[in-house]
Design a protein around this motif. Structure first.
Motif, short mmCIF file in Angstrom:
data_model
loop_
_atom_site.label_atom_id
_atom_site.label_comp_id
_atom_site.label_asym_id
_atom_site.label_seq_id
_atom_site.Cartn_x
_atom_site.Cartn_y
_atom_site.Cartn_z
N LEU A 172 -23.12 -16.74 39.43
CA LEU A 172 -21.60 -16.83 39.21
C LEU A 172 -20.88 -15.77 39.56
N ARG A 173 -21.34 -14.53 39.53
CA ARG A 173 -21.00 -13.19 40.16
C ARG A 173 -20.62 -13.15 41.33
N LEU A 174 -21.56 -13.95 42.33
CA LEU A 174 -21.39 -14.03 43.71
C LEU A 174 -20.32 -14.88 44.08
N ARG A 175 -20.01 -16.16 43.32
CA ARG A 175 -18.97 -16.94 43.76
C ARG A 175 -17.44 -16.35 43.19
N VAL A 176 -17.59 -15.65 42.15
CA VAL A 176 -16.21 -14.85 41.67
C VAL A 176 -16.02 -14.04 42.85
N ASP A 177 -16.82 -13.06 43.02
CA ASP A 177 -16.61 -11.98 44.00
C ASP A 177 -16.09 -12.85 45.38
N SER A 178 -16.82 -13.82 45.87
CA SER A 178 -16.60 -14.32 47.20
C SER A 178 -14.84 -15.00 47.11
N LEU A 179 -14.51 -15.19 45.65
CA LEU A 179 -13.04 -15.84 45.75
C LEU A 179 -12.13 -14.65 45.80
N ALA A 180 -12.53 -13.48 45.65
CA ALA A 180 -11.48 -12.39 45.58
C ALA A 180 -10.29 -12.54 46.92
N PRO A 181 -10.89 -12.71 48.09
CA PRO A 181 -9.85 -12.64 49.27
C PRO A 181 -8.76 -14.00 49.15
N ARG A 182 -9.27 -14.97 48.56
CA ARG A 182 -8.56 -16.15 48.43
C ARG A 182 -7.71 -16.33 47.07
N VAL A 183 -7.47 -15.41 46.25
CA VAL A 183 -6.82 -15.36 45.12
C VAL A 183 -5.40 -15.08 45.41
N ILE A 184 -4.40 -15.97 44.98
CA ILE A 184 -3.25 -15.73 45.39
C ILE A 184 -2.37 -14.69 44.29
N VAL A 185 -1.43 -14.01 44.51
CA VAL A 185 -1.02 -13.29 43.59
C VAL A 185 -0.64 -13.37 42.30
N GLU A 186 -0.08 -14.83 42.12
CA GLU A 186 -0.05 -15.29 40.68
C GLU A 186 -1.22 -15.52 39.96
#
Length: 449
Positions: free
Chosen positions: A252-266
């Motif tokens: 879960l931590r890897l998946r959450v970290d991998s989402l960091a560049p794709r998270v929009i500002v909101e």
């Protein structure tokens, strides 16, 4: 309990033996006194009979021989108090005269006092010559009680020897009975202490003692097995759950970290909140594993003692140096107080380091702006100037998952101090929490030297 039971049984034994021995002593003394009285009364009657028959020659002969043989003086007088025969006694003697007067008045002689082993005084005996109103004289004798006293002494010696033997037997029986009854209780007490200390499968021997205590010992052994099994299952559950959750949490931590560049500002606030929750779960799993390790260590130490030691002051200085950067970043002054490097404590260095990490972490997070760490003798003290804990909260601080209301939103699992407390108490020490004299919290770690 042993002392009280022995006192009760011994008092009962002494009372019972005395209740049997004392009447025997009294009966022995009275019987021998009665024998003396009967014998001397018979002698007096013989002399009175000879005087009444007016056989003066025979009377004088027997009185003389009697006095020579037994050493007991005798005097025979007529109705006018004139001596017929006097062998060692005088009519005018102040003790003899009243006896003669009483006999001439046909008054009964007083009974002989009971002869005791220590009796030495001779007794005066008298009898009238004649009967009724025809008293023609009197016979007075000074009888010795020494032979009777010796007989009473020998009789008492036999009785007292028997009583002493009986008392010794009662004492031995009392000790055997007390041991038979109390030994299972002592075993149960040791067993309870072992269970309270966390020793697994602490059993007691159930072969001795009354049937009820043997059944109680069997029930205790079954209870100990059930408690140990439940504790072991609980520890395994915590350890296994922590291990099993670690892999999914890491994924879960890897998946959450991998989402960091794709998270929009909101979505940044929600993403950061999710990251903090993942970090909280990781901290909680680490704490659960540490708690399982602490419980396992405590259980192991109840079975076999750990002789590993360390120099507490060295560990303290190392941990102060390790936490100095974190303290500086948090705006906390971490100060080294008095440190004594001349003694060792019975605790491994890694366990003491773990305990100090917990205490220093809490002090830096919640302890205000200044933390002083001292190490003197076998006590390590961490003092801060923070808000501290209330009197109601201090006993709860080492409870698992407990969090202070004032710090309920702070990062942490609520397992740090319980883990530290378990590690310290497992090695015979204490973790003490107290309010500071001027506020703040004082944490004292005491370990056996």
């Amino acid at each position: 309990m042993r002392a009280r039971l022995l006192v009760v049984l011994l008092v009962f034994s002494v009372t019972a033996v005395a209740a049997f021995a004392w009447p025997l002593l009294a009966v022995t003394a009275r019987e021998r006194t009665q024998q003396l009285s009967i014998g001397r009364t018979a002698d007096l009657a013989r002399f009175a009979g000879l005087a009444q028959q007016d056989d003066t020659e025979q009377l004088v002969s027997e009185v003389t021989r009697y006095t020579a043989l037994y050493g007991e003086p005798v005097i025979v007088v007529d109705a006018q108090r004139q001596p017929i025969v006097a062998a060692g006694l005088n009519v005018d003697d102040r003790e003899v005269a009243p006896m003669i007067d009483a006999a001439l008045r046909n008054q009964p002689a007083p009974p002989i006092d009971t002869v005791m082993p220590w009796s030495t005084s001779d007794v005066l005996l008298a009898t009238p010559i004649g009967t009724g109103s025809r008293v023609i004289g009197a016979v007075v004798m000074r009888a010795s009680v020494r032979a009777a006293a010796d007989d009473v002494f020998r009789g008492w010696a036999v009785i007292l020897a028997g009583a002493f033997a009986a008392l010794v037997g009662c004492v031995l029986l009392t000790l055997v009975v007390a041991r038979w009854v109390l030994r299972p209780l002592a075993e149960l007490s040791r067993g309870l202490g072992a269970v309270a200390a966390g020793q697994p499968h602490a059993h007691v021997r159930g072969r001795d003692g009354p049937r009820e205590l043997r059944e109680l010992a069997s029930s205790f052994n079954r209870m100990s097995d059930a408690v140990s099994e439940a504790a072991e299952q609980q520890r395994r559950l915590i350890s296994d759950a922590s291990h099993q959750l670690r892999n999914p949490l890491a994924a879960l931590r890897l998946r959450v970290d991998s989402l960091a560049p794709r998270v929009i500002v909101e979505g940044k606030p929600s993403y950061e909140s999710a990251v903090r929750e993942v970090e909280r779960l990781e901290s909680l799993l680490d704490s659960l594993l540490a708690m399982a390790h602490a419980e396992h260590t405590a259980t192991r130490l109840t079975v076999s003692a750990d002789t590993e030691v360390c120099v507490a002051a060295v560990v303290v200085m190392e941990r102060i140096d390790a936490w100095s950067v974190a303290a500086s970043e948090a705006g906390v002054s971490l100060v080294q107080g008095d440190v004594d490097t001349s003694f060792e404590v019975r605790c491994p260095e890694h366990d003491l380091s773990q305990v100090l990490d917990v205490v220093l972490d809490n002090a830096i997070k919640y302890g205000g702006t200044r933390v002083v760490v001292s190490c003197v003798a076998n006590a390590i003290t961490v003092v801060d100037n923070g808000p501290g804990l209330s009197a109601e909260e201090l006993p709860l601080a080492t409870t698992r998952f407990w969090r202070s209301r004032d710090n309920s939103h702070a990062r942490g699992s609520g397992l740090g101090l319980p883990i530290a407390d378990r590690l310290i108490t497992a090695r015979g020490g204490q973790l003490l929490l107290q309010a500071g004299e001027t506020g703040g919290l004082v944490v004292t770690i005491e370990l056996p030297s």
